[in-house]
Design a protein around this motif. Structure first.
Motif, short mmCIF file in Angstrom:
data_model
loop_
_atom_site.label_atom_id
_atom_site.label_comp_id
_atom_site.label_asym_id
_atom_site.label_seq_id
_atom_site.Cartn_x
_atom_site.Cartn_y
_atom_site.Cartn_z
N SER A 1 0.66 -1.06 -0.05
CA SER A 1 -0.02 -0.12 -0.17
C SER A 1 0.98 1.23 -0.10
O SER A 1 1.88 1.38 0.63
N ILE B 1 -5.38 -1.49 -7.63
CA ILE B 1 -6.52 -1.05 -7.16
C ILE B 1 -5.69 0.75 -7.04
O ILE B 1 -5.12 0.54 -5.66
N LEU C 1 -8.62 -4.11 1.04
CA LEU C 1 -8.41 -4.33 -0.90
C LEU C 1 -6.79 -4.62 -0.64
O LEU C 1 -6.47 -5.21 -1.68
N THR C 2 -5.99 -4.31 0.25
CA THR C 2 -3.98 -5.64 -0.17
C THR C 2 -4.96 -7.43 0.02
O THR C 2 -3.42 -8.10 -0.47
N SER D 1 -5.70 -8.30 -3.61
CA SER D 1 -4.49 -6.58 -4.47
C SER D 1 -3.33 -7.54 -4.20
O SER D 1 -2.88 -8.02 -3.16
N VAL E 1 -2.10 -1.63 -3.35
CA VAL E 1 -2.97 -0.51 -3.56
C VAL E 1 -2.33 0.87 -3.02
O VAL E 1 -1.65 1.20 -2.71
#
Length: 194
Positions: free
Chosen positions: A21, A52, A126-127, A130, A133
């Motif tokens: 991230s 993302i 989200l991580t 994906s 991020v």
């Protein structure tokens, strides 16, 4: 150019652990950070990474415009509406491997809804789905943006070679370090030399 940036943050380097991230910001507005986010996202996605982009810029959100996706719901809705699923708010783009979590409906005072623990959980969710991020954050002139710095593994500072003053860069870096953020590096925009 962007390939070198990817390598410098651990992508494509053997044995390196890439950041999952990262946040992109700038010392002032209109320094090209949102364009940098879009281009980084496209480059990462095209290199096979599930990417993302999260539009956290509550001043001038533009990622939905850049990729031509709907902004009916997004990050701000996740922060203000219990029960909304993070994954369901992602928008698919025309670029394979690239999804966007748009800013969504901005409340009157977005800073009040930026609950750090909830935002950290969203980033964590989200991580998990994906490889990376990327957060498009407001410039560091917005004092409240500092709440975002320690929610990610690293921060990239976008600097306009023709407009940014050394004073504003120093102020940004001070804000970053005071809030526990980790500076990965800077990107010099509109530079005439390499």
């Amino acid at each position: 150019f962007y390939r070198k940036i990817l390598e410098s943050i651990g992508f494509g380097e053997k044995g390196a652990r890439p950041v999952k991230s990262l946040l992109v910001t700038s010392p002032r507005v209109r320094e090209g950070k949102s364009t940098t986010v879009s281009n980084l996202g496209i480059m990462m996605a095209r290199s096979g990474l599930k990417t993302i982009i999260v539009d956290v810029d509550w001043i001038r959100p533009v990622q939905h415009l850049s990729f031509g996706v709907s902004n009916t719901t997004g990050l701000m809705d996740l922060l203000t509406t219990p029960g909304l699923g993070t994954k369901e708010q992602l928008r698919t783009t025309a670029i394979p491997n690239l999804q966007i979590l748009t800013a969504g409906n901005l409340p009157n005072n977005p800073v009040e809804v930026l609950e750090p623990n909830r935002l950290k959980q969203i980033i964590s969710d989200l991580t998990k789905i994906s490889n990376v991020v990327i957060l498009d954050a407001p410039s560091t002139t917005i004092t409240e943006s500092s709440v975002l710095f320690n929610l990610v593994e690293g921060v990239i500072l976008v600097i306009d070679s023709g407009r940014t003053t050394m004073t504003s860069v120093k102020q940004s870096m001070a804000s970053l370090y005071l809030t526990g953020g980790k500076l990965l590096g800077g990107i010099l925009n509109r530079s005439t030399s390499f």
